[in-house]
Motif scaffolding. Structure first.
Motif, PDB file in Angstrom:
ATOM      1  N   VAL A  82       0.829  -1.199   0.000  1.00  0.00           N
ATOM      2  CA  VAL A  82       0.000   0.000   0.000  1.00  0.00           C
ATOM      3  C   VAL A  82       0.869   1.257   0.000  1.00  0.00           C
ATOM      4  CG1 VAL A  82      -1.931  -1.153   1.158  1.00  0.00           C
ATOM      5  CG2 VAL A  82      -0.282   0.096   2.518  1.00  0.00           C
ATOM      6  N   ASP A  83       0.301   2.332  -0.525  1.00  0.00           N
ATOM      7  CA  ASP A  83       1.021   3.605  -0.609  1.00  0.00           C
ATOM      8  C   ASP A  83       0.894   4.428   0.669  1.00  0.00           C
ATOM      9  OD1 ASP A  83       1.966   3.446  -3.348  1.00  0.00           O
ATOM     10  OD2 ASP A  83      -0.135   3.649  -3.925  1.00  0.00           O
ATOM     11  N   VAL A  84      -0.289   4.401   1.296  1.00  0.00           N
ATOM     12  CA  VAL A  84      -0.549   5.256   2.455  1.00  0.00           C
ATOM     13  C   VAL A  84      -1.380   4.494   3.481  1.00  0.00           C
ATOM     14  CG1 VAL A  84      -1.760   7.348   3.254  1.00  0.00           C
ATOM     15  CG2 VAL A  84      -0.471   7.402   1.115  1.00  0.00           C
ATOM     16  N   VAL A  85      -1.028   4.666   4.744  1.00  0.00           N
ATOM     17  CA  VAL A  85      -1.865   4.246   5.866  1.00  0.00           C
ATOM     18  C   VAL A  85      -2.228   5.523   6.613  1.00  0.00           C
ATOM     19  CG1 VAL A  85      -1.963   2.987   8.048  1.00  0.00           C
ATOM     20  CG2 VAL A  85      -0.805   1.969   6.066  1.00  0.00           C
ATOM     21  N   ASN A  86      -3.515   5.740   6.819  1.00  0.00           N
ATOM     22  CA  ASN A  86      -4.012   6.966   7.432  1.00  0.00           C
ATOM     23  C   ASN A  86      -4.561   6.632   8.821  1.00  0.00           C
ATOM     24  OD1 ASN A  86      -5.046   9.483   7.909  1.00  0.00           O
ATOM     25  ND2 ASN A  86      -6.491   9.462   6.225  1.00  0.00           N
ATOM     26  N   LEU A  87      -3.914   7.136   9.852  1.00  0.00           N
ATOM     27  CA  LEU A  87      -4.310   6.878  11.232  1.00  0.00           C
ATOM     28  C   LEU A  87      -4.624   8.219  11.888  1.00  0.00           C
ATOM     29  CD1 LEU A  87      -4.476   4.510  13.286  1.00  0.00           C
ATOM     30  CD2 LEU A  87      -2.108   5.010  13.882  1.00  0.00           C
ATOM     31  N   GLN A  88      -5.896   8.571  11.901  1.00  0.00           N
ATOM     32  CA  GLN A  88      -6.320   9.892  12.355  1.00  0.00           C
ATOM     33  C   GLN A  88      -7.137   9.802  13.643  1.00  0.00           C
ATOM     34  OE1 GLN A  88      -5.369  12.725  10.447  1.00  0.00           O
ATOM     35  NE2 GLN A  88      -4.185  11.151   9.404  1.00  0.00           N
TER      36      GLN A  88
END
Length: 166
Positions: free
Chosen positions: A16-22
């Protein structure tokens, strides 16, 4: 899009290119946050060395080092109200150094910037190798939250405790 265990996604390595943990880490025991960071590193693509960077973890969270949060946490009445809806908030605050160290030890390059007067934004980039910084090997962690005078770079724009929008 996938719903499941963020610490064990079952996605392939380097996929994967991005993991978004917000705004998730303060909702979890800190050990789970560390497991999620390691899993994100595993599934993010490597830097191929051909001009493209490796995959990135985008991590945004409360910043207890920001003056606005320090003031909020110093107010026992207000902070007890916040804490009543956030069962892991104190654990998150107490282990933030360990979380940042995990990022620094796991990713090749990590930048922390202020997102608001109370929150930071982290972009952690995977390097060329799977070690990517393996445990025990520290890489660059660039902290841009404070200026050269030690002032937080973003003003707190939240309402003060005594203010309202009327």
């Amino acid at each position: 899009y996938q719903v499941g265990d963020a610490a064990n996604t079952k996605l392939p390595d380097n996929s994967v290119d991005v993991v978004n943990l917000q705004f998730v880490a303060h909702e979890l025991p800190h050990r789970v946050t560390l497991d999620i960071i390691r899993e994100a590193h595993r599934i993010l693509k490597k830097d191929t060395g051909t001009g493209t960077t490796g995959g990135q973890l985008w991590f945004c969270e409360m910043d207890f080092e920001a003056p606005a949060y320090a003031a909020q946490r110093a107010n026992p009445l207000l902070f007890s109200l916040i804490r009543s809806t956030e069962p892991y908030l104190d654990e998150y605050a107490d282990h933030m150094t360990e979380i940042k160290e995990c990022l620094q030890n796991t990713f090749a390059h990590t930048i922390i910037t202020p997102a608001t007067g109370r929150h930071f934004s982290i972009v952690a980039t995977k390097g060329r190798s799977d070690e990517g910084g393996g445990e025990g090997q520290q890489h660059a962690l660039i902290d841009q939250r404070f200026d050269t005078n030690g002032e937080y770079r973003v003003e707190d724009t939240h309402l003060k405790v005594w203010e309202n929008k009327v």
